[in-house]
Write an enzyme that holds these catalytic residues in place. Structure first.
Site, PDB file in Angstrom:
ATOM      1  N   ARG A 128     -20.326  85.873  40.803  1.00  0.00           N
ATOM      2  CA  ARG A 128     -19.674  86.268  39.565  1.00  0.00           C
ATOM      3  C   ARG A 128     -18.283  86.772  39.933  1.00  0.00           C
ATOM      4  NH1 ARG A 128     -24.911  88.605  39.428  1.00  0.00           N
ATOM      5  NH2 ARG A 128     -26.246  87.791  37.753  1.00  0.00           N
ATOM      6  N   LYS A 178     -25.186  92.767  39.456  1.00  0.00           N
ATOM      7  CA  LYS A 178     -25.440  93.591  38.276  1.00  0.00           C
ATOM      8  C   LYS A 178     -26.469  94.671  38.595  1.00  0.00           C
ATOM      9  CE  LYS A 178     -24.345  90.243  34.631  1.00  0.00           C
ATOM     10  NZ  LYS A 178     -24.868  89.512  33.456  1.00  0.00           N
ATOM     11  N   HIS A 223     -16.724  81.179  35.990  1.00  0.00           N
ATOM     12  CA  HIS A 223     -18.158  81.037  35.753  1.00  0.00           C
ATOM     13  C   HIS A 223     -18.599  79.584  35.827  1.00  0.00           C
ATOM     14  CE1 HIS A 223     -21.329  83.897  35.058  1.00  0.00           C
ATOM     15  NE2 HIS A 223     -21.907  83.097  34.196  1.00  0.00           N
ATOM     16  N   ARG A 250     -19.481  78.905  39.307  1.00  0.00           N
ATOM     17  CA  ARG A 250     -20.832  79.434  39.572  1.00  0.00           C
ATOM     18  C   ARG A 250     -21.883  78.454  39.063  1.00  0.00           C
ATOM     19  NH1 ARG A 250     -24.018  84.248  40.190  1.00  0.00           N
ATOM     20  NH2 ARG A 250     -25.415  84.675  38.438  1.00  0.00           N
ATOM     21  N   HIS A 262     -30.222  86.368  39.803  1.00  0.00           N
ATOM     22  CA  HIS A 262     -30.871  86.425  38.496  1.00  0.00           C
ATOM     23  C   HIS A 262     -32.150  87.244  38.570  1.00  0.00           C
ATOM     24  CE1 HIS A 262     -28.864  82.450  37.028  1.00  0.00           C
ATOM     25  NE2 HIS A 262     -28.075  83.500  36.907  1.00  0.00           N
ATOM     26  N   TYR A 299     -28.909  77.810  33.241  1.00  0.00           N
ATOM     27  CA  TYR A 299     -27.676  77.462  33.952  1.00  0.00           C
ATOM     28  C   TYR A 299     -27.646  75.998  34.351  1.00  0.00           C
ATOM     29  CZ  TYR A 299     -25.499  82.019  34.874  1.00  0.00           C
ATOM     30  OH  TYR A 299     -24.848  83.216  34.764  1.00  0.00           O
TER      31      TYR A 299
END
Length: 281
Positions: free
Chosen positions: A137, A159, A220, A223, A246, A255
Site C-alpha cells: 500500500r 493496517k 493501488h 498492488r 489481508h 482484488y
C-alpha cells in the site's frame, strides 16, 4: 454524553492514529466525514443512553453514489462503536446498510509497466518497482524504514500495525541498493531533507512516471497487478492474501479475477477425474 462530539471526535482520531496505525490521509477522511455528518445527525438523550438519528443526514447525501454513502455511514458507525468503548451508550437510528456492488480492480499489464519505467528517474523507478514487486500500500511504502530491509525480505507494517514479511526479488534488491548508495537516506527509504516523503509525494511520482507513457495509473493498481500476476501464475490464494496483508481471503478474491480459460486449466490439472480416460464412467 460526558463530553462534546468535538472532544470525542478528537480522541477518536488519536485512537485511530496511535492504536490502529491509520495514515494521515485516512485520518483526514474520517475527520471530514464526521464533521459533515454531525451537522445533520440529530442527537437525542434518552434514559438508556444517546440516540443518533441518521435519517436527516441520509436524506442530505442520498444523491451521492452508493459507495460514497456507504463509506460516510461506515465512519459514523466506527465512531459510535468507539463511543461505546468509552462508556457511552450509543444507539443508531436509520442505520440500514447500503448494498455496494463489488467492483473488480484494473491491473496494469506488465509490458506497460516496463515501458513506463524506461523513462523513470532513479527514485521514481524504485517507487514503482517496490509497489509492483512487493504489493505494498502507498502508506506502507511511505513508512518503510531502512532497518526493515534485509537482503531477501522486507518487514512491512500494515493496517492496524500488523507486521508481515514480504520476499524481496534479487532484481529489486539490486535497484534498491543502488538507490540507497546514491541518495543516502538516513531513516526512511524515501526522504527529503531528512524527513520521510508523504504519501501524496509518492503518489505524484507514480502519476508522473505513467503520464509520460500516456497512461493513468494509481499506486493501488500496481498492488492489484502484483496480486493478479501471482494468482495467474498459480500462487495459492492463502499465500497471496498473507503477502498483501489481508485479514480475510475474501478480500483477496475481490482484488483478483482469474480468466475462465485459466480456471478451466487449473481445474483440469487439479481434479483427479480429469486425468482419467473419457470412458471412466
Amino acid at each position: 454524553m460526558k463530553k462534546s462530539i468535538h472532544q470525542y471526535k478528537r480522541s477518536f482520531l488519536i485512537y485511530l492514529e496511535k492504536a490502529r496505525g491509520y495514515s494521515d490521509l485516512t485520518l483526514k477522511t474520517y475527520d471530514e466525514a464526521l464533521s459533515e455528518a454531525f451537522q445533520s445527525i440529530v442527537i437525542e438523550e434518552k434514559a438508556a443512553g444517546t440516540l443518533f438519528d441518521l435519517m436527516p443526514y441520509r436524506i442530505k447525501i442520498a444523491s451521492l453514489k452508493q459507495k460514497t454513502i456507504a463509506k460516510k455511514l461506515s465512519a459514523v458507525r466506527s465512531f459510535a462503536e468507539y463511543l461505546n468503548t468509552q462508556g457511552e451508550h450509543i444507539t443508531l437510528k436509520a442505520d440500514d446498510s447500503i448494498k455496494v456492488a463489488k467492483t473488480l480492480p484494473k491491473p496494469i499489464p506488465h509490458e506497460h509497466i516496463m515501458e513506463a519505467l524506461q523513462t523513470a528517474q532513479t527514485d521514481e523507478r524504485l517507487i514503482v518497482i517496490m509497489l509492483y514487486t512487493l504489493g505494498l500500500r502507498i502508506s506502507e511504502l511511505a513508512n518503510l524504514k531502512l532497518e526493515d530491509i534485509e537482503n531477501e525480505w522486507i518487514r512491512v507494517v500494515g493496517k492496524g500495525n500488523k507486521q508481515r514479511d514480504v520476499p524481496l526479488l534479487a532484481s529489486t534488491s539490486r535497484i534498491l541498493r543502488e538507490y540507497v548508495d546514491e541518495m543516502r537516506p538516513k531513516k526512511y527509504l524515501f526522504e527529503k531533507n531528512s524527513r520521510k516523503l508523504s504519501e501524496n509525494s509518492l503518489r505524484y511520482s507514480v502519476t508522473k512516471v505513467f503520464k509520460r507513457a500516456a497512461l493513468k495509473v494509481t499506486p493501488h493498481q500496481l498492488r492489484h497487478s502484483y496480486a493478479t500476476v501471482l494468482l495467474n501464475n498459480n500462487a495459492r490464494i492463502a499465500d497471496v492474501s498473507e503477502l498483501l496483508g489481508h485479514s480475510s481471503m475474501a478480500t483477496t478474491q475481490i482484488y483478483t479475477k482469474l480468466g475462465s480459460a485459466l480456471k478451466m486449466q487449473n481445474y483440469n490439472k487439479a481434479h483427479p477425474l480429469c486425468k482419467e480416460t473419457d470412458d471412466t464412467f
